[in-house]
Design an enzyme around this catalytic site. Structure first.
Site, PDB file in Angstrom:
ATOM      1  N   ALA A   1      -2.992   2.950  -4.191  1.00  0.00           N
ATOM      2  CA  ALA A   1      -3.268   4.108  -3.324  1.00  0.00           C
ATOM      3  C   ALA A   1      -4.769   4.249  -3.146  1.00  0.00           C
ATOM      4  O   ALA A   1      -5.297   4.116  -2.043  1.00  0.00           O
ATOM      5  CB  ALA A   1      -2.663   5.367  -3.908  1.00  0.00           C
ATOM      6  N   GLU A   2      -5.471   4.523  -4.245  1.00  0.00           N
ATOM      7  CA  GLU A   2      -6.914   4.770  -4.148  1.00  0.00           C
ATOM      8  C   GLU A   2      -7.623   3.932  -5.215  1.00  0.00           C
ATOM      9  O   GLU A   2      -7.648   4.289  -6.385  1.00  0.00           O
ATOM     10  CB  GLU A   2      -7.212   6.256  -4.391  1.00  0.00           C
TER      11      GLU A   2
ATOM     12  N   THR B   1     -13.018  -0.315  -3.977  1.00  0.00           N
ATOM     13  CA  THR B   1     -13.278  -1.735  -3.717  1.00  0.00           C
ATOM     14  C   THR B   1     -14.291  -1.792  -2.568  1.00  0.00           C
ATOM     15  O   THR B   1     -14.567  -0.763  -1.933  1.00  0.00           O
ATOM     16  CB  THR B   1     -11.983  -2.438  -3.262  1.00  0.00           C
TER      17      THR B   1
ATOM     18  N   SER C   1       0.852  -1.203   0.000  1.00  0.00           N
ATOM     19  CA  SER C   1       0.000   0.000   0.000  1.00  0.00           C
ATOM     20  C   SER C   1       0.875   1.235   0.000  1.00  0.00           C
ATOM     21  O   SER C   1       2.001   1.211   0.510  1.00  0.00           O
ATOM     22  CB  SER C   1      -0.866   0.015   1.264  1.00  0.00           C
TER      23      SER C   1
ATOM     24  N   TYR D   1      -1.556  -1.672  10.448  1.00  0.00           N
ATOM     25  CA  TYR D   1      -1.639  -1.807   8.990  1.00  0.00           C
ATOM     26  C   TYR D   1      -0.387  -1.221   8.331  1.00  0.00           C
ATOM     27  O   TYR D   1       0.200  -1.833   7.428  1.00  0.00           O
ATOM     28  CB  TYR D   1      -2.902  -1.086   8.517  1.00  0.00           C
TER      29      TYR D   1
END
Ligand code: NAP
Length: 261
Positions: free
Chosen positions: A186-187, A190, A142, A155
């Site tokens: 990143a973005e 979902t 991420s 996380y």
């Protein structure tokens, strides 16, 4: 370009939803055989199975919580029983659980369980088979691993560790020609992202607009398919001299100059 993935066997953790579903879909279109290892019973819907099989793909679904080591072990055993080989693993299952500094030691450890340990466990149990096939590993990390976010120590630690393991495994597995790379979303819209927007902000629509406006390339989110295309490339022998790399698939969100947006 033919990615030469036909009949290769890949395991996709969390391959029933979001980015994982995108990866399952792209790999099936390339003719690969798939094992989807995911948690919620029934999350690989009939419609999704039909879509995957429409390209002639053979798929196997293993339901179970990958936080349980025995489930990881079983996923590998089942893959070998059904398909007889493993050509690659996509470590993708995970969630941003927001276990920040104030959440405490237990929440922090739980977050590592949810996001980190199964990345190691699947690869550990698959290793003899990956050595045989000169397979490939892709870890879905991420942007948080590089940028921080605030309020999500567990996380962030897990996502950072996934990058460290990408380099560590790339080094350890050089003698076996096993390549290891990471992709950094990143973005991406979902089910997980939707839930985060809807539960974290009083005006989710406005927050979404605000985020999208800061994505340099085309002011839009990355699609799961765009993530999946890079994963398929990294699994394929078309990236045969690429290892230990971190690919940010994010329309420039993480690395381009902020003054652009
Ligand atoms: P998602 O929509 O929630 O899909 C994740 C899938 O993984 C779900 O099917 C989930 O099963 C499964 N899963 C999670 N933990 C599991 C476990 N312990 N055992 C078995 N299956 C498990 O999430 P996503 O947004 O596609 O995220 C996929 C990956 O991308 C994650 O590693 C995430 O951290 C990373 N990522 C995503 C974004 C983004 O913008 N979406 C950004 C950065 C990083 P259930 O249905 O049971 O929950």
């Amino acid at each position: 370009m033919d990615l030469n993935l036909k009949d290769k066997v890949f395991i996709v953790s969390g391959g029933s939803k979001g980015i994982g579903a995108g990866i399952s879909s792209v790999l099936s279109k390339e003719g690969a055989k798939l094992v989807i290892a995911t948690r919620s019973e029934g999350s690989v819907t009939e419609d999704f199975v039909t879509e995957l099989r429409s390209s002639g793909t053979m798929i196997e679904v293993v339901y179970g919580d990958l936080q349980d080591v025995s489930v990881c072990k079983y996923v590998i055993k089942k893959t070998i029983k059904v398909f007889g080989r493993i050509d690659g693993i996509v470590n993708n299952a995970g969630m941003n659980d927001g276990a920040g500094l104030s959440a405490g030691p237990e929440a922090f450890r739980k977050s590592l369980e949810a996001n980190l340990y199964h990345y190691y466990d699947l690869v550990h149990y698959a290793l003899p088979h990956l050595k045989e096939s000169k397979g490939a590993i892709v870890n879905v990390s991420s942007k948080v691993a590089l940028t921080g976010q605030g309020g999500t120590s567990g996380y962030a630690a897990a996502k950072g560790a996934q990058l460290a393991l990408t380099r560590e495994w790339a080094a350890e597995l050089l003698p076996f020609s096993i390549r290891v790379n990471a992709v950094l979303p990143a973005e991406v819209m979902t089910p997980l992202y939707r839930k985060w927007l809807d539960t974290s902000f009083s005006d989710p629509a406005n927050k979404e607009k605000e985020i999208v406006s800061k994505i340099p390339l085309e002011q839009r989110m990355t699609t799961s398919e765009e993530m999946a295309n890079m994963v398929a490339f990294l699994l394929s022998d078309r990236s045969s001299h690429t290892t230990g790399q971190f690919m940010s698939i994010d329309g420039g969100y993480t690395h381009l100059d902020r003054s652009l947006t």
